[in-house]
Design an enzyme around this catalytic site. Structure first.
Site, PDB file in Angstrom:
ATOM      1  N   SER B  40       6.444   9.191   3.429  1.00  0.00           N
ATOM      2  CA  SER B  40       6.083   7.882   3.525  1.00  0.00           C
ATOM      3  C   SER B  40       5.147   7.477   1.792  1.00  0.00           C
ATOM      4  O   SER B  40       5.060   6.292   2.633  1.00  0.00           O
ATOM      5  CB  SER B  40       4.350   7.542   5.035  1.00  0.00           C
ATOM      6  OG  SER B  40       5.134   8.987   6.071  1.00  0.00           O
ATOM      7  N   GLU B  61      -6.835  16.492   6.311  1.00  0.00           N
ATOM      8  CA  GLU B  61      -7.004  15.856   5.038  1.00  0.00           C
ATOM      9  C   GLU B  61      -8.873  16.183   4.523  1.00  0.00           C
ATOM     10  O   GLU B  61      -8.902  16.003   3.032  1.00  0.00           O
ATOM     11  CB  GLU B  61      -7.658  14.185   5.762  1.00  0.00           C
ATOM     12  CG  GLU B  61      -6.250  13.991   6.243  1.00  0.00           C
ATOM     13  CD  GLU B  61      -5.833  13.863   7.634  1.00  0.00           C
ATOM     14  OE1 GLU B  61      -6.378  14.764   7.797  1.00  0.00           O
ATOM     15  OE2 GLU B  61      -4.235  13.932   8.435  1.00  0.00           O
ATOM     16  N   PHE B  86      -6.842   8.136   6.946  1.00  0.00           N
ATOM     17  CA  PHE B  86      -6.735   9.866   7.094  1.00  0.00           C
ATOM     18  C   PHE B  86      -7.512   9.340   5.958  1.00  0.00           C
ATOM     19  O   PHE B  86      -7.765  10.988   5.323  1.00  0.00           O
ATOM     20  CB  PHE B  86      -6.024  10.144   7.318  1.00  0.00           C
ATOM     21  CG  PHE B  86      -4.997   9.493   8.825  1.00  0.00           C
ATOM     22  CD1 PHE B  86      -5.562   9.961  10.044  1.00  0.00           C
ATOM     23  CD2 PHE B  86      -3.817   9.405   8.272  1.00  0.00           C
ATOM     24  CE1 PHE B  86      -5.311   9.635  11.100  1.00  0.00           C
ATOM     25  CE2 PHE B  86      -2.872   9.486   9.980  1.00  0.00           C
ATOM     26  CZ  PHE B  86      -3.792   8.846  11.026  1.00  0.00           C
ATOM     27  N   HIS B 112      -0.420   2.338   4.205  1.00  0.00           N
ATOM     28  CA  HIS B 112      -0.686   1.840   5.361  1.00  0.00           C
ATOM     29  C   HIS B 112      -1.740   1.377   6.144  1.00  0.00           C
ATOM     30  O   HIS B 112      -1.967   1.536   6.739  1.00  0.00           O
ATOM     31  CB  HIS B 112      -0.182   3.166   6.342  1.00  0.00           C
ATOM     32  CG  HIS B 112       1.721   3.838   6.329  1.00  0.00           C
ATOM     33  ND1 HIS B 112       2.369   3.942   4.849  1.00  0.00           N
ATOM     34  CD2 HIS B 112       2.202   3.887   7.639  1.00  0.00           C
ATOM     35  CE1 HIS B 112       3.342   4.562   5.285  1.00  0.00           C
ATOM     36  NE2 HIS B 112       3.803   4.067   6.607  1.00  0.00           N
ATOM     37  N   ASP B 120       2.743   1.333  14.858  1.00  0.00           N
ATOM     38  CA  ASP B 120       2.157   2.608  15.385  1.00  0.00           C
ATOM     39  C   ASP B 120       0.533   1.990  15.796  1.00  0.00           C
ATOM     40  O   ASP B 120      -0.214   2.898  16.253  1.00  0.00           O
ATOM     41  CB  ASP B 120       1.492   3.281  14.147  1.00  0.00           C
ATOM     42  CG  ASP B 120       2.531   4.105  13.629  1.00  0.00           C
ATOM     43  OD1 ASP B 120       3.769   4.271  14.358  1.00  0.00           O
ATOM     44  OD2 ASP B 120       2.630   4.840  12.959  1.00  0.00           O
ATOM     45  N   ARG B 170       2.095  -0.832   3.465  1.00  0.00           N
ATOM     46  CA  ARG B 170       3.430   0.186   3.946  1.00  0.00           C
ATOM     47  C   ARG B 170       5.296  -1.324   4.089  1.00  0.00           C
ATOM     48  O   ARG B 170       6.102  -0.586   3.805  1.00  0.00           O
ATOM     49  CB  ARG B 170       3.559   0.709   6.136  1.00  0.00           C
ATOM     50  CG  ARG B 170       5.040   0.963   6.110  1.00  0.00           C
ATOM     51  CD  ARG B 170       5.119   1.472   7.890  1.00  0.00           C
ATOM     52  NE  ARG B 170       6.117   1.706   8.292  1.00  0.00           N
ATOM     53  CZ  ARG B 170       6.564   1.365   9.558  1.00  0.00           C
ATOM     54  NH1 ARG B 170       5.716   0.348   9.567  1.00  0.00           N
ATOM     55  NH2 ARG B 170       7.654   1.748   9.987  1.00  0.00           N
TER      56      ARG B 170
END
Lengths: 281, 317
Positions: B40, B61, B86, B112, B120, B170
């Site tokens: 990703s 994380e 995150f 993202h 999502d 993204r």
């Protein structure tokens, strides 16, 4: 066994430094500091290969990270008496504009400190990073950490413990100060830690127990054993059983002195029990 | 009017990935850490080229931020990679104590970000991260607008000593800034000179701002468009100079209006040159599932709304 009188003298002097620092500003954490005095004195004066002229990168030096930053009084005293900064600076502990902040920080440029700590549970991760970079750099020295037992209630510790074993970070020795106490009471009362040896072994660590964690000779023996276990594929954990407030009778056997300062009479009694050996600051 | 051409839509995260690949080859001190999102974040090439300098930390994380802080000790330049949520909210205290307060040279690279994460939904669409990061003393905060700029920023932050938050996204978006352009941290980019209104945009909304300027131009309104890729430190001089020229400002960002670019601009103007301002941003809400285009439309983060806000702010002059 080699003569360890010089370490014992240093321990007594560091105890005086701890209670004098905390008394002077009526704040700080004497209990855990006193419990870890023998350990830190031994680590810095008998075990670690380190350079008090201090370079942040610490190439070809052993490194130490204090994860339970609230025991700053003992850390500062041990660093000062190892030559990192003048012992006279201990008189500035927790005062405005000091380099000796309530909890250790790199932000004020105090030699000997490589990471801020105080918010618990972070030091093992930092030490892992430093240990992995030592390997990348072809540096064969060792990275040490110290954690409170109550600190093991933080989840990040177990993220780090899992990672260190999975990645064979075997140049890391993490010591847990097992004094069974935390702010709200005993660890059993607050949140029982269970069987720490089994937990660390299950995470893939080698574990050593030092039952007499306030005995310099026992610490030396335990640290030698730990050093022998490094570079064999596993990180090493030392369960160091200590007495909070050790060396000052009225501070021992309770969590009461976790974060409070002695008054004038209590200070006098604490100093009477620990006669000056190397000169007060 | 200057016309910007989309040379082929690409995702900004690929700009990060390609920048990191290049860095890996030219700077052996660069190390990369990822929390189970290598694909990703487009970090695969770095991981393949330099397995000894790539650290897969798993879904942990907090541990990643601590390890990254530790890796600076010994001279490495760690780049962490995970989603924006995150990278910030989940690990705020780790960044605060072990990275920012400890003055560690860590590059927190966050993909993202914003609503354009899409389907999502709100659990992953952080709209507060710019605010969280800009409040940390010493933290540099960058939000790039396209593939080329993200790649250039990735290269530039390796040369900058100190903690950096690099925010990108993204979806594939227009790629219009110069290929292999230079990236100067803290320096606004004047994209379009104008006289009636200033549009100050960051991230994905920079292209939308250019589209809005075209629409406004057709109506006879001359819009100045400034790309603020660095939210902190903010190029205050560029903002003040433009506000003095046009007399009104629209800010545009894929972030909550509380804590974002718009607030930084408003503070600057309030102190130096009080100016009418409209905010194109989310209005203190969480996001939701949908396609990126649907979400940008529903939450008013597009060229159409920027143009509307421009006309509104002009009327307030």
């Amino acid at each position: 066994m080699a003569d360890t009188q010089h370490l014992k003298d240093l321990v007594t002097q560091v105890r005086r430094d701890i209670v004098r620092q905390v008394h002077a500003v009526s704040s700080g954490h004497p209990g855990g500091s006193l419990g870890c005095t023998e350990f830190l004195v031994t680590l810095y004066n008998e075990v670690m290969d380190h350079d008090p002229s201090f370079n942040m990168d610490g190439i070809n030096e052993d490194l130490f990270f204090l994860s339970n930053g609230h025991i700053s009084p003992v850390f500062y005293s041990v660093l000062a008496r190892a030559g990192y900064f003048p012992v006279s600076e201990l008189s500035t502990f927790r005062k405005l504009n000091t380099r000796l902040q309530g909890h250790p920080t790199t932000h004020e440029g105090l030699p000997g400190v490589r990471i801020a700590s105080g918010s618990l549970g972070q030091g093992m991760s930092v030490a892992i990073g430093a240990a992995q970079v030592k390997k990348l750099n072809g540096d064969d020295k060792t990275v040490f950490t110290l954690h409170g037992d109550g600190e093991l209630q933080e989840g990040q510790i177990w993220e780090a413990a899992m990672y260190a074993a999975a990645n064979k970070v075997d140049n890391l020795i993490s010591t847990i100060d097992v004094n069974g106490q935390q702010i709200d009471g005993s660890t059993d009362q607050v949140l029982a830690l269970g069987d720490l040896r089994n937990k660390f072994e299950a995470f893939g660590w080698d574990v050593i127990t030092v039952h007499k964690g306030n005995d310099v000779d026992a610490i030396i023996t335990g640290m030698k054993e730990a050093m022998d276990l490094t570079r064999k594929g596993k990180p090493v954990c030392i369960l160091l059983h200590t007495e909070m407030g050790n060396g000052i009778d009225f501070m021992m056997g309770s969590h009461a002195w976790h974060g409070i300062a002695p008054n004038d009479e209590q200070l006098a009694e604490a100093l009477r029990q620990n006669p000056e050996t190397l000169g007060d600051y | 009017m200057k016309i910007y051409e989309n040379t082929g839509s690409k995702d900004t995260r690929s700009g990060f990935g390609d920048g990191l690949t290049e860095l890996g080859k030219k700077n052996e001190n660069v190390v990369a850490l990822c929390a189970d999102l290598t694909g990703s974040l487009k970090m695969n090439a770095f991981a393949d080229n330099h397995p000894e300098r790539f650290f897969q930390v798993g879904i942990a994380e907090a541990n990643m931020m601590g390890i990254a802080a530790g890796m600076t000790i010994g001279g490495k330049i760690p780049f962490t990679g995970t989603f924006a949520n995150f990278s910030t909210g989940r690990v705020y205290d780790q960044i605060r104590q072990s990275i920012a307060y400890s003055d560690k040279n860590v590059k927190i690279c966050a993909s993202h970000s914003g609503l354009t994460l899409g389907e999502d939904g709100a659990t992953h669409q952080i709209l507060e991260d710019i605010g969280l990061m800009k409040m940390l003393p010493g933290m540099t905060v960058i939000n790039t607008c396209d593939y080329n700029q993200t790649k250039a920023a990735t290269l530039a932050i390796a040369e900058h000593h100190g903690p950096v938050y690099l925010r990108f996204g993204r979806p594939k978006v227009a790629n219009f800034t110069p290929e292999n352009g230079t990236f100067e941290i803290g320096k606004a980019v004047m994209l379009q000179e104008g006289t009636d209104v200033t549009i100050i945009a960051t991230g994905h909304l920079v292209w939308e701002a250019l589209e809005a300027a075209k629409t406004l131009n057709e109506k006879g309104i001359s819009a100045e468009v400034i790309n603020i890729h660095t939210i902190k430190p903010l190029d205050e001089a560029a903002i003040i100079a433009s506000a003095k020229k046009t007399g009104c400002v629209v800010t545009a960002e894929e972030h909550n209006y509380l804590g974002g670019l718009g607030e930084s601009v408003a503070r600057t103007l309030a102190m130096h040159h009080p100016t009418a301002q409209e905010f194109v941003a989310t209005q203190d809400t969480f996001g939701e599932s949908g396609t990126p285009a649907q979400l940008l439309e529903k939450y008013g983060l597009n060229a159409e709304n920027i143009a509307l806000k421009a006309e509104k702010v002009i009327s307030r002059k």
